[in-house]
Design a protein around this motif. Structure first.
Motif, PDB file in Angstrom:
ATOM      1  N   MET A 253      14.569   3.269 -15.276  1.00  0.00           N
ATOM      2  CA  MET A 253      15.206   4.513 -15.718  1.00  0.00           C
ATOM      3  C   MET A 253      14.874   4.790 -17.187  1.00  0.00           C
ATOM      4  SD  MET A 253      17.172   5.970 -13.317  1.00  0.00           S
ATOM      5  CE  MET A 253      18.553   6.734 -14.115  1.00  0.00           C
ATOM      6  N   TYR A 254      14.987   3.753 -18.027  1.00  0.00           N
ATOM      7  CA  TYR A 254      14.645   3.906 -19.450  1.00  0.00           C
ATOM      8  C   TYR A 254      13.181   4.314 -19.612  1.00  0.00           C
ATOM      9  CZ  TYR A 254      18.844   1.709 -21.473  1.00  0.00           C
ATOM     10  OH  TYR A 254      20.114   1.427 -21.875  1.00  0.00           O
TER      11      TYR A 254
ATOM     12  N   ALA B 156      11.150   5.841 -17.324  1.00  0.00           N
ATOM     13  CA  ALA B 156      10.785   7.130 -16.721  1.00  0.00           C
ATOM     14  C   ALA B 156      11.474   8.321 -17.361  1.00  0.00           C
ATOM     15  CB  ALA B 156      11.101   7.097 -15.232  1.00  0.00           C
ATOM     16  N   PHE B 157      12.700   8.137 -17.822  1.00  0.00           N
ATOM     17  CA  PHE B 157      13.482   9.263 -18.322  1.00  0.00           C
ATOM     18  C   PHE B 157      14.038   8.946 -19.706  1.00  0.00           C
ATOM     19  CE2 PHE B 157      14.174   8.848 -13.719  1.00  0.00           C
ATOM     20  CZ  PHE B 157      13.507   9.987 -13.291  1.00  0.00           C
TER      21      PHE B 157
ATOM     22  N   LEU C  66      16.817   8.636 -21.722  1.00  0.00           N
ATOM     23  CA  LEU C  66      18.273   8.616 -21.572  1.00  0.00           C
ATOM     24  C   LEU C  66      18.924   8.795 -22.937  1.00  0.00           C
ATOM     25  CD1 LEU C  66      18.644   5.608 -19.110  1.00  0.00           C
ATOM     26  CD2 LEU C  66      18.649   8.037 -18.568  1.00  0.00           C
TER      27      LEU C  66
END
Length: 150
Positions: free
Chosen positions: A58-59, A61-62, A64
């Protein structure tokens, strides 16, 4: 076939023998691989590993937005994996012949020859990333403070 009660009694006897062996042969901080503390530590490791398996992609790819939860979880996971390295020096193990090893020297030698190098590399990378992010944030704060002086 053994009944579940008989198997449970055998397991309890085996655990008691391990406790006696550890008490005779080792320091008080060496844990048996079957101890409730060790099992609890390993279960916490599974939970943290699952969190890492979800959040690291998640960190990546996006972007945050920083928030208190993510900051706290970063500290908790980094702290856990760092402490896990130290804890592995105090965790007994079963040798290939089936005997429980509780000697601190033998435990350290086994760990140093197996998982220790990989653990140190992975945790060191995490520390470098976190320290770089902290340094970057402090740099931004310092720049804002300098700009505020003008």
């Amino acid at each position: 076939l053994l009944s579940s009660e008989g198997a449970s009694d055998d397991f309890e006897k085996e655990l008691e023998q391990e406790r006696k062996m550890i008490a005779k042969q080792s320091s008080w901080w060496v844990l048996s691989p079957n101890s409730p503390k060790r099992i609890g530590w390993d279960l916490a490791g599974v939970v943290i590993l699952l969190y890492d398996l979800i959040m690291i992609p998640m960190y990546t790819a996006f972007p945050l937005a920083p928030n208190l939860f993510l900051d706290m979880m970063t500290g908790i996971t980094l702290g856990f994996w760092t402490l896990d390295i130290l804890a592995c020096f105090c965790m007994g193990y079963y040798a290939r012949d089936g005997n429980l090893v509780v000697s601190l020297r033998k435990i350290a030698k086994q760990y140093m020859m197996t998982w220790f190098p990989l653990d140190v590399v992975i945790v060191s990378i995490d520390w470098v990333i976190v320290l770089a992010l902290i340094s970057e944030e402090e740099g931004k704060s310092a720049g804002l403070m300098r700009a505020g002086k003008m």
